[in-house]
Design an enzyme around this catalytic site. Structure first.
Site, PDB file in Angstrom:
ATOM      1  N   ASP A 168     -13.046 -42.906 -12.132  1.00 46.76           N
ATOM      2  CA  ASP A 168     -12.715 -41.844 -13.085  1.00 46.76           C
ATOM      3  C   ASP A 168     -13.258 -42.097 -14.488  1.00 46.76           C
ATOM      4  O   ASP A 168     -13.146 -41.228 -15.354  1.00 46.76           O
ATOM      5  CB  ASP A 168     -11.206 -41.612 -13.157  1.00 46.76           C
ATOM      6  CG  ASP A 168     -10.436 -42.845 -13.643  1.00 46.76           C
ATOM      7  OD1 ASP A 168     -11.064 -43.838 -14.041  1.00 46.76           O
ATOM      8  OD2 ASP A 168      -9.194 -42.807 -13.629  1.00 46.76           O
TER       9      ASP A 168
ATOM     10  N   TYR B  78     -17.614 -49.976 -20.249  1.00 42.26           N
ATOM     11  CA  TYR B  78     -17.563 -51.331 -19.695  1.00 42.26           C
ATOM     12  C   TYR B  78     -18.799 -52.153 -20.014  1.00 42.26           C
ATOM     13  O   TYR B  78     -18.770 -53.381 -19.915  1.00 42.26           O
ATOM     14  CB  TYR B  78     -17.359 -51.278 -18.176  1.00 42.26           C
ATOM     15  CG  TYR B  78     -15.961 -50.897 -17.767  1.00 42.26           C
ATOM     16  CD1 TYR B  78     -14.971 -51.861 -17.588  1.00 42.26           C
ATOM     17  CD2 TYR B  78     -15.614 -49.563 -17.565  1.00 42.26           C
ATOM     18  CE1 TYR B  78     -13.675 -51.516 -17.212  1.00 42.26           C
ATOM     19  CE2 TYR B  78     -14.323 -49.202 -17.188  1.00 42.26           C
ATOM     20  CZ  TYR B  78     -13.363 -50.179 -17.019  1.00 42.26           C
ATOM     21  OH  TYR B  78     -12.092 -49.829 -16.654  1.00 42.26           O
TER      22      TYR B  78
END
Length: 442
Positions: free
Chosen positions: A173, A264
């Site tokens: 997601d 990330y």
């Protein structure tokens, strides 16, 4: 076709993310009609709290849908159309070790990136392999939609173990969270974006964000971020660590202005800086336990005690739940909507290995994903992705071959570690911590 009602099992039914998925199911009933929902978890105590909450929620919002919960896999997997999977092998106890053991060795401690993700991946593969085999025993034609982390390693492992399996789809997601947050910067509906995205899971970039007229809105989004920073669209619901994570998008954009990065990537691009900001005694696990974990379970218990979910704050919609349900609806009813998902490369990114599990935009219908070609990518991105793919592939091979050498190679390849002597010390510590979960590495 829209009248067909689906039967769902939600694996990891005792997760704190389950209420959001359940709420998304009630919200999307017209697009994704349901006959029954079964929650399945191996932790009976957690499952009961969330399961009783689920019964109350659906009694009030969708009384025609049958709701149950179980710890029996045959009962869970028999005669279902979709398996929604969000396991956490080892629970928060092992997540705590994933984050703190690397920090004790001077390396980033994060649940999906670096040594923490490596450890979590080796635990997840075993249970995911078992789950797929069990589902196929009781529901041969069911679609398995997987959220289980670290999704990059899990996706690659499942592709290696089940090469002919065509009804397992790994999704994440975070691209949706980013699209919603980008859209909020320019007062735009994220559902109207046509994204172009490439990379591996938790390791990718948006190259274009087209609107309905074909205009690329990315240049103005970049300008807003560079002038005013970046926050998640649901900032008021986020812990401080997530606000810090989103803020780093501005740093990445200043250094590498070509594309908009997945959040990330900061762990791989700035490992020393990120390490300097981490507390070895208090990590994200502690934050989640004290925050979302406590809030969700306390609220679910209160709802069960009061017998109503109507005044609850725990059942807000979020990208996590919405994406899972919308992806299932697109497959079930052949809607062919576009989502960012993980698929075997096979030339999609023409200068990356064919066996890598790339994360790209794809049309989703009854026959699964039809990915959009990306073509060649530039040297910087190609080099980063090939290095990360090598780490992921070696991790999977270490599991499948029970190889200490492959495991050591994997950790040495990872950009958060790099040093082989440090990698060996880390590996030995992680082996000791994970001896109940990992294969014996020889």
């Amino acid at each position: 076709m829209m009248n067909k009602k689906s039967k769902i099992v939600l694996v990891g039914g005792g997760s704190t993310w389950t209420p959001g998925i359940l709420k998304a199911m009630t919200t999307h009933l017209k697009q994704f009609p349901l006959e029954k929902i079964t929650l399945y978890d191996i932790d009976e105590e957690r499952q009961k709290v969330i399961g009783e909450f689920a019964k109350i929620l659906f009694k009030e919002e969708a009384p025609d849908v049958k709701v149950s919960y179980t710890t029996d896999e045959k009962e869970a997997y028999t005669d279902v159309d979709f398996v929604f999977c969000q396991m956490r092998t080892g629970g928060f106890e092992m997540r705590d070790k994933d984050e703190k053991i690397p920090l004790q060795h001077g390396v980033i401690g994060q649940e999906t990136c670096g040594p923490g993700g490596f450890a979590y991946g080796l635990r997840s593969i075993r249970d995911m392999e078992k789950m797929v085999k069990s589902v196929r025993r009781f529901s041969p034609d069911a679609w398995i939609l997987n959220y289980t982390n670290p999704a990059a390693i899990v996706a690659l492992a499942l592709d290696k173990i089940f090469p002919k399996e065509d009804k397992v789809l790994n999704i994440c997601d975070q691209p949706v969270n980013l699209l919603r947050s980008f859209a909020s910067l320019i007062d735009f509906d994220a559902n109207d974006f046509e994204p172009v995205y490439f990379g591996l899971n938790h390791y990718g970039w948006f190259t274009h964000l087209y609107d309905q007229t074909g205009k690329d809105r990315m240049p103005e989004i970049k300008e807003v971020i560079l002038n005013g920073g970046f926050r998640p669209v649901d900032a008021e619901q986020r812990d401080q660590s997530w606000l810090d994570t989103y803020a780093m998008v501005e740093d990445m954009l200043r250094d590498f202005p070509e594309y908009l990065p997945n959040t990330y990537l900061q762990y791989y691009l700035y490992p020393e800086y990120k390490l300097s900001k981490m507390d070895p005694n208090r990590t994200r696990t502690d934050e989640v336990r004290e925050g979302r974990e406590t809030k969700v379970f306390n609220e679910c218990r209160r709802i069960v005690e009061n017998g109503t979910a109507k005044d609850s704050s725990v059942v807000h919609n979020d990208a996590h739940g919405d994406m899972m349900v919308e992806v299932a609806a697109s497959i079930a009813h052949n809607l062919r909507k576009t989502y960012v998902v993980m698929v075997r490369n096979n030339g999609i990114v023409s200068n990356l290995p064919d066996d890598s599990m790339v994360e790209v935009a794809a049309s989703l219908g009854a026959n699964g994903p039809h990915p959009y070609a990306v073509g060649k990518i530039d040297t910087f991105y190609k080099g980063l992705i090939e290095s990360q793919h090598a780490y992921e592939k070696l991790t999977v091979e270490a599991y499948m071959e029970e190889s200490y050498t492959k495991a050591l190679q994997a950790l040495t390849m990872n950009r958060t570690v790099v040093d082989a002597k440090k990698a060996r010390k880390l590996l030995d510590a992680l082996i000791e911590a994970n001896k109940e979960y990992w294969p014996e590495l020889k």
